[in-house]
Design a protein around this motif. Structure first.
Motif, PDB file in Angstrom:
ATOM      1  N   LEU A   1      48.168  45.870  55.594  1.00  0.00           N
ATOM      2  CA  LEU A   1      47.973  44.433  55.502  1.00  0.00           C
ATOM      3  C   LEU A   1      48.654  43.872  54.257  1.00  0.00           C
ATOM      4  CD1 LEU A   1      46.634  41.916  56.670  1.00  0.00           C
ATOM      5  CD2 LEU A   1      44.617  42.441  55.299  1.00  0.00           C
ATOM      6  N   GLU A   2      48.603  44.646  53.157  1.00  0.00           N
ATOM      7  CA  GLU A   2      49.225  44.179  51.922  1.00  0.00           C
ATOM      8  C   GLU A   2      50.741  44.060  52.063  1.00  0.00           C
ATOM      9  OE1 GLU A   2      47.138  46.922  51.890  1.00  0.00           O
ATOM     10  OE2 GLU A   2      45.366  45.876  51.200  1.00  0.00           O
ATOM     11  N   THR A   3      51.370  44.980  52.751  1.00  0.00           N
ATOM     12  CA  THR A   3      52.817  44.909  52.927  1.00  0.00           C
ATOM     13  C   THR A   3      53.200  43.747  53.837  1.00  0.00           C
ATOM     14  OG1 THR A   3      52.642  46.588  54.655  1.00  0.00           O
ATOM     15  CG2 THR A   3      53.326  47.332  52.468  1.00  0.00           C
ATOM     16  N   ALA A   4      52.378  43.476  54.852  1.00  0.00           N
ATOM     17  CA  ALA A   4      52.654  42.338  55.732  1.00  0.00           C
ATOM     18  C   ALA A   4      52.559  41.031  54.955  1.00  0.00           C
ATOM     19  CB  ALA A   4      51.686  42.339  56.915  1.00  0.00           C
ATOM     20  N   ILE A   5      51.537  40.922  54.112  1.00  0.00           N
ATOM     21  CA  ILE A   5      51.373  39.725  53.291  1.00  0.00           C
ATOM     22  C   ILE A   5      52.541  39.596  52.311  1.00  0.00           C
ATOM     23  CG2 ILE A   5      49.948  38.655  51.500  1.00  0.00           C
ATOM     24  CD1 ILE A   5      47.506  39.715  52.996  1.00  0.00           C
ATOM     25  N   ALA A   6      52.980  40.707  51.745  1.00  0.00           N
ATOM     26  CA  ALA A   6      54.099  40.687  50.808  1.00  0.00           C
ATOM     27  C   ALA A   6      55.380  40.227  51.510  1.00  0.00           C
ATOM     28  CB  ALA A   6      54.291  42.064  50.189  1.00  0.00           C
ATOM     29  N   TRP A   7      55.635  40.736  52.720  1.00  0.00           N
ATOM     30  CA  TRP A   7      56.833  40.323  53.458  1.00  0.00           C
ATOM     31  C   TRP A   7      56.762  38.848  53.853  1.00  0.00           C
ATOM     32  CZ3 TRP A   7      61.265  42.428  53.221  1.00  0.00           C
ATOM     33  CH2 TRP A   7      61.403  43.799  53.001  1.00  0.00           C
ATOM     34  N   ILE A   8      55.584  38.386  54.232  1.00  0.00           N
ATOM     35  CA  ILE A   8      55.427  36.966  54.574  1.00  0.00           C
ATOM     36  C   ILE A   8      55.685  36.106  53.341  1.00  0.00           C
ATOM     37  CG2 ILE A   8      53.744  35.208  55.246  1.00  0.00           C
ATOM     38  CD1 ILE A   8      52.550  37.281  57.157  1.00  0.00           C
ATOM     39  N   LEU A   9      55.155  36.521  52.194  1.00  0.00           N
ATOM     40  CA  LEU A   9      55.363  35.784  50.948  1.00  0.00           C
ATOM     41  C   LEU A   9      56.844  35.759  50.578  1.00  0.00           C
ATOM     42  CD1 LEU A   9      54.124  34.311  48.547  1.00  0.00           C
ATOM     43  CD2 LEU A   9      53.853  36.523  47.433  1.00  0.00           C
TER      44      LEU A   9
END
Length: 93
Positions: free
Chosen positions: A2-10
């Protein structure tokens, strides 16, 4: 995960914002939305002083009349409020 998905979205949001900012600056430089020196008011300097004065006086007269109209409307509204208060006092003691 989830953290990597949020990072890519950011990261994607930041890239889109940067590209949008560059695009907006480019469009503004190409077609300015504000006043430019040689633009719309160049004709004003070409008018004779008498015509400029006549135009200024006409605009000032319109502004003064608008101010007087606004004052008259405010006085009328105040009189209406006083009348309503008087009627309410008579019928709702």
């Amino acid at each position: 995960m989830l953290e990597t998905a949020i990072a890519w979205i950011l990261i994607a949001v930041l890239v889109v914002a940067a590209v949008g900012g560059v695009w907006a600056v480019r469009l503004e430089r190409r077609h300015p939305s504000s006043f430019t020196r040689g633009g719309d008011l160049a004709w004003w300097g070409l008018l004779p002083a008498e015509e400029q004065e006549a135009h200024d006086l006409a605009v000032l007269d319109l502004a003064e009349q608008a101010e007087l109209d606004a004052q008259a409307d405010a006085e009328e509204a105040a009189q209406l409020a006083v009348e309503r208060a008087r009627v309410n006092a008579l019928f709702h003691p």
